[in-house]
Design a protein around this motif. Structure first.
Motif, PDB file in Angstrom:
ATOM      1  N   SER A 380       0.821  -1.212   0.000  1.00 41.93           N
ATOM      2  CA  SER A 380       0.000   0.000   0.000  1.00 41.93           C
ATOM      3  C   SER A 380       0.853   1.259   0.000  1.00 41.93           C
ATOM      4  CB  SER A 380      -0.889   0.038   1.233  1.00 41.93           C
ATOM      5  OG  SER A 380      -1.759  -1.040   1.208  1.00 41.93           O
ATOM      6  N   PHE A 383       2.222   2.379  -3.321  1.00 37.03           N
ATOM      7  CA  PHE A 383       1.271   2.748  -4.362  1.00 37.03           C
ATOM      8  C   PHE A 383       1.232   4.257  -4.599  1.00 37.03           C
ATOM      9  CE2 PHE A 383      -3.119   3.825  -5.609  1.00 37.03           C
ATOM     10  CZ  PHE A 383      -3.163   3.142  -6.811  1.00 37.03           C
ATOM     11  N   ARG A 384       1.397   4.645  -5.879  1.00 32.59           N
ATOM     12  CA  ARG A 384       1.398   6.070  -6.212  1.00 32.59           C
ATOM     13  C   ARG A 384       0.264   6.433  -7.166  1.00 32.59           C
ATOM     14  NH1 ARG A 384       4.094   5.738  -2.753  1.00 32.59           N
ATOM     15  NH2 ARG A 384       6.306   6.162  -2.388  1.00 32.59           N
ATOM     16  N   GLY A 385      -0.565   5.467  -7.480  1.00 33.02           N
ATOM     17  CA  GLY A 385      -1.686   5.752  -8.373  1.00 33.02           C
ATOM     18  C   GLY A 385      -1.275   5.831  -9.829  1.00 33.02           C
ATOM     19  N   ILE A 387      -0.390   4.158 -13.283  1.00 28.09           N
ATOM     20  CA  ILE A 387      -0.642   2.916 -14.017  1.00 28.09           C
ATOM     21  C   ILE A 387       0.626   2.412 -14.715  1.00 28.09           C
ATOM     22  CG2 ILE A 387      -1.346   3.464 -16.396  1.00 28.09           C
ATOM     23  CD1 ILE A 387      -4.129   2.256 -15.535  1.00 28.09           C
ATOM     24  N   GLU A 415      -4.940  -6.502  -4.827  1.00 31.44           N
ATOM     25  CA  GLU A 415      -5.010  -5.510  -3.759  1.00 31.44           C
ATOM     26  C   GLU A 415      -4.294  -6.003  -2.510  1.00 31.44           C
ATOM     27  OE1 GLU A 415      -9.217  -4.967  -3.410  1.00 31.44           O
ATOM     28  OE2 GLU A 415      -9.333  -4.347  -5.501  1.00 31.44           O
TER      29      GLU A 415
ATOM     30  N   SER B   6      -6.319   8.406  -5.944  1.00 24.43           N
ATOM     31  CA  SER B   6      -6.115   7.262  -6.843  1.00 24.43           C
ATOM     32  C   SER B   6      -6.133   5.970  -6.048  1.00 24.43           C
ATOM     33  CB  SER B   6      -4.767   7.371  -7.561  1.00 24.43           C
ATOM     34  OG  SER B   6      -4.812   8.441  -8.458  1.00 24.43           O
ATOM     35  N   ILE B   7      -6.898   5.016  -6.523  1.00 26.60           N
ATOM     36  CA  ILE B   7      -7.101   3.769  -5.778  1.00 26.60           C
ATOM     37  C   ILE B   7      -6.818   2.578  -6.690  1.00 26.60           C
ATOM     38  CG2 ILE B   7      -8.868   2.336  -4.642  1.00 26.60           C
ATOM     39  CD1 ILE B   7     -10.210   5.319  -4.220  1.00 26.60           C
ATOM     40  N   PHE B   8      -6.029   1.651  -6.158  1.00 23.14           N
ATOM     41  CA  PHE B   8      -5.762   0.397  -6.891  1.00 23.14           C
ATOM     42  C   PHE B   8      -6.983  -0.503  -6.742  1.00 23.14           C
ATOM     43  CE2 PHE B   8      -4.183  -3.991  -7.083  1.00 23.14           C
ATOM     44  CZ  PHE B   8      -3.515  -3.956  -8.300  1.00 23.14           C
ATOM     45  N   LEU B   9      -7.496  -0.950  -7.875  1.00 20.03           N
ATOM     46  CA  LEU B   9      -8.753  -1.677  -7.834  1.00 20.03           C
ATOM     47  C   LEU B   9      -8.673  -2.912  -8.720  1.00 20.03           C
ATOM     48  CD1 LEU B   9     -11.582  -1.254  -6.585  1.00 20.03           C
ATOM     49  CD2 LEU B   9     -12.247  -0.113  -8.684  1.00 20.03           C
ATOM     50  N   GLU B  10      -8.949  -4.070  -8.117  1.00 21.61           N
ATOM     51  CA  GLU B  10      -9.031  -5.275  -8.927  1.00 21.61           C
ATOM     52  C   GLU B  10     -10.384  -5.341  -9.589  1.00 21.61           C
ATOM     53  OE1 GLU B  10      -7.681  -9.241  -7.437  1.00 21.61           O
ATOM     54  OE2 GLU B  10      -7.188  -8.011  -5.693  1.00 21.61           O
ATOM     55  N   HIS B  15     -15.609  -5.227  -5.404  1.00 20.86           N
ATOM     56  CA  HIS B  15     -14.433  -4.459  -4.982  1.00 20.86           C
ATOM     57  C   HIS B  15     -14.650  -2.954  -5.046  1.00 20.86           C
ATOM     58  CE1 HIS B  15     -11.111  -7.619  -4.723  1.00 20.86           C
ATOM     59  NE2 HIS B  15     -12.269  -8.258  -4.780  1.00 20.86           N
ATOM     60  N   ILE B  44      -6.976   1.525 -12.138  1.00 21.57           N
ATOM     61  CA  ILE B  44      -6.853   2.597 -11.161  1.00 21.57           C
ATOM     62  C   ILE B  44      -8.158   3.389 -11.183  1.00 21.57           C
ATOM     63  CG2 ILE B  44      -5.571   4.657 -10.460  1.00 21.57           C
ATOM     64  CD1 ILE B  44      -3.654   2.429 -10.393  1.00 21.57           C
ATOM     65  N   GLY B  63      -7.057  -0.504   4.742  1.00 20.12           N
ATOM     66  CA  GLY B  63      -6.049  -1.306   4.042  1.00 20.12           C
ATOM     67  C   GLY B  63      -6.072  -1.164   2.533  1.00 20.12           C
ATOM     68  N   VAL B  64      -6.777  -0.138   2.039  1.00 16.66           N
ATOM     69  CA  VAL B  64      -6.840   0.046   0.581  1.00 16.66           C
ATOM     70  C   VAL B  64      -5.559   0.727   0.095  1.00 16.66           C
ATOM     71  CG1 VAL B  64      -8.107   1.241  -1.259  1.00 16.66           C
ATOM     72  CG2 VAL B  64      -9.339   0.227   0.663  1.00 16.66           C
ATOM     73  N   SER B  65      -5.060   0.300  -1.061  1.00 14.67           N
ATOM     74  CA  SER B  65      -3.915   0.979  -1.679  1.00 14.67           C
ATOM     75  C   SER B  65      -4.408   2.280  -2.299  1.00 14.67           C
ATOM     76  CB  SER B  65      -3.286   0.102  -2.766  1.00 14.67           C
ATOM     77  OG  SER B  65      -2.596  -0.959  -2.177  1.00 14.67           O
ATOM     78  N   ALA B  67      -3.527   6.614  -3.065  1.00  9.70           N
ATOM     79  CA  ALA B  67      -2.532   7.687  -3.123  1.00  9.70           C
ATOM     80  C   ALA B  67      -3.210   8.975  -3.534  1.00  9.70           C
ATOM     81  CB  ALA B  67      -1.448   7.329  -4.134  1.00  9.70           C
TER      82      ALA B  67
END
Lengths: 439, 145
Positions: A380, A383-385, A387, A415, B6-10, B15, B44, B63-65, B67
């Motif tokens: 986490s 992570f910088r957002g 792609i 995740e 910005s959020i990492f999303l599967e 989700h 993203i 706990g979400v990734s 930024a």
């Protein structure tokens, strides 16, 4: 049906004669092993001297040798001959740990080529065959091991190498290939290419024999291959520590694999108690080389789980048969013909700072081919957002795993926190591969 | 200086909802959103919200990734050709952007274009030199509403 053998004098030896031969060869092997650093030290400590074995059953008094011993004594600790007598090595991958390396002198290579020729002959291959070896050449033993065997047998060899399906098909058609060797999962993929080209291997090739090995597979999978190609497919068993292919092979009765007992002493043990199990019961295969000079291995724990098939084979060969390999007593798995330990993948991942500590390896059948899907958590706080950064991370992981285990994975970033945390012995590998191909 | 979240999303069922439910609980108002999907089963999620820092904190705690990324918000007219005219100016300023999201401000005849750029400071400088109007954070986040 007339019985045919490559070396009748060895292949049909009576049990007591075979055991006598084994006893002589075992004592010679111990004598030779004592000249290596590893066995020299180990046997002098345990007061084991050449000639100490009076009966073959006394083999159980000798200590085991493990893969870890090979790694710990890398590279030359197992050599029984001066380096000037050695003419070839074959080795596993292992860019992180020490690879497993096996050395051969000329006698060893000749002996291996002869066993390989004997194996192919017993599966019905003859010098009139055109044999295409669809297998990686180089350090991998499936390439050169088969090559020398095909040549010793006297068939016309096509050293086609691995991959490039269109070229494989062209070679088969140009030269009228009648026999071929490949890993079973590749034959599924190759069949799809045949179909895509509007070809039917049953009609458009002259194939009649396929040799499949280097990957555990089921009888159902073999039957699929036989149906797809209109051939008989024979199971080949070997491991690089015991030279490679040519250790055990199916005869035309296709009922278990004759393990060449004049060259290998075979034991099946309970991997927990380390005690021998009776014929017919499953356990870990333990092997001793009986005809290798440069690098003898004594009571080597293969980790492969199999059993001795009781009874005699109709083919007339007296060498006992092992069943197909049903699993491993450690966590190694085989994908695309490559032996992979989950620890190798863990080793790669843990060196990449962006990667979290949890991962999963899922073995899947996708579009007829077996794939290794590696799920990786991205930390986490890294992570910088971005792609592009994640894409390049994914490519880096793919490349580094491929460099380590030689099989290309499909890397999936997931995740953080989505993979169950490891508590004690975590399950890191799931095997969802289909029994057969093209499911 | 405005931020997007910005959020990492599967790309899996449930989700996205996990993210929106965290934001709902934290009383975060989403002003605009965009998902950048990849072919690899993840993407993203970029959000403009009324309180980016609070949103990040709430998501991180779960706990979400996540930024915060600096974005540039530009004003355009909410009428035909508004975006074209603005992009012309951005091009003249020689600013390149990775992705963009647009939003209308209902109570005015204006709209906002939010850009993601590689070099934030340099891009701001170029845009200012070109005379492109950069919108203040209050308007971007819509906290006055």
């Amino acid at each position: 049906m007339t019985l045919e053998f490559w070396q009748e004098e060895f292949e049909t030896l009576e049990k007591k004669d075979l055991q006598q031969l084994q006893l002589e060869r075992l004592n010679k092997t111990i004598e030779s092993a004592c000249r290596s650093l590893f066995y020299g030290e180990l046997y002098s400590k345990k007061k084991i001297k050449p000639g100490v074995i009076k009966d073959i059953s006394q083999i159980t008094e000798l200590p085991f040798t493990t893969k870890q011993d090979l790694r710990d004594n890398f590279p030359y600790g197992f050599l029984s001959l001066p380096k000037k007598d050695i003419i070839r090595l074959h080795s596993s991958s292992g860019t992180t740990g020490n690879p497993t390396v096996i050395f051969h002198n000329r006698h060893d290579l000749d002996s291996w080529a002869n066993l390989m020729a004997r194996s192919l002959f017993c599966a019905g291959v003859r010098d009139t065959d055109v044999f295409q070896n669809i297998c990686g050449y180089g350090l991998f033993t499936g390439g050169l091991g088969f090559q020398y065997g095909i040549e010793t047998l006297g068939a016309l060899s096509i050293p086609a190498g691995a991959g490039n399906s269109l070229r494989q098909i062209k070679l088969m058609r140009d030269y009228g290939t009648t026999a071929a060797h490949a890993i079973p999962s590749y034959l599924g993929r190759l069949y799809e290419v045949f179909e895509a080209e509007g070809l039917d291997p049953k009609k458009d090739t002259q194939l009649k024999t396929l040799v499949i090995g280097a990957e555990p597979h089921t009888d159902a999978q073999r039957k699929r291959i036989e149906e797809m190609y209109g051939v008989r497919a024979f199971n080949s068993f070997g491991l690089s520590e015991m030279n490679g292919p040519g250790v055990a092979f199916e005869c035309t009765h296709q009922n278990g694999l004759h393990i060449w007992e004049d060259s290998y002493l075979v034991e099946i043990i309970d991997p927990e108690t380390l005690q021998p199990v009776p014929d017919g019961e499953y356990g870990e295969l333990v092997m001793t080389t009986l005809d290798r000079e440069a690098m003898p291995l004594i009571r080597y724990r293969t980790r492969d789980i199999t059993r001795i098939i009781p009874g005699e084979c109709e083919c007339g060969r007296t060498h006992r048969r092992i069943d197909r390999i049903t699993g491993r007593s450690d966590d190694m798995f085989i994908i695309k013909g490559c032996n992979v330990f989950p620890m190798q993948i863990e080793g790669v991942l843990m060196k990449i700072p962006e990667v979290g500590s949890d991962y999963m390896i899922n073995l899947e059948t996708m579009n007829g081919a077996d794939e290794m899907v590696v799920e990786v958590e991205v930390k986490s706080d890294w992570f910088r957002g971005d792609i592009k950064r994640l894409d390049s991370l994914s490519k880096t992981i793919t490349r580094q795993i491929r460099d380590e285990v030689l099989a290309k994975p499909i890397v999936k970033l997931v995740e953080a926190g989505s993979i169950p945390k490891s508590e004690g012995k975590a399950i890191r590998v799931t095997d969802n591969r289909k029994n057969g191909l093209l499911n | 200086m405005a931020y997007e979240v910005s959020i990492f999303l599967e790309n899996k069922i449930g989700h996205f909802e996990r993210i929106t439910s965290v934001l709902k609980e934290a009383q975060i108002n989403i002003r605009s959103m965009a998902i950048n999907d990849t072919a690899n089963g993840w993407g993203i999620l970029n959000l403009i919200v009324n309180d980016p820092k609070k949103a990040k904190k709430a998501l991180s705690e779960k706990g979400v990734s996540v930024a915060l990324r600096k974005v540039i918000a530009l004003e355009m007219r909410d009428e035909a050709g508004g975006l074209d005219d603005l992009l012309m100016e951005v091009a003249r300023a020689e600013v390149n952007f990775d992705n963009a999201v647009g939003r209308v401000i209902t109570e005015t005849q204006k709209a906002i274009l939010i850009l993601n750029v590689d070099d934030y400071a340099e891009s701001i400088k170029k845009l200012k030199k070109q005379g492109v109007q950069i919108i203040d954070d209050q308007t971007v986040y819509g906290t006055s509403q």
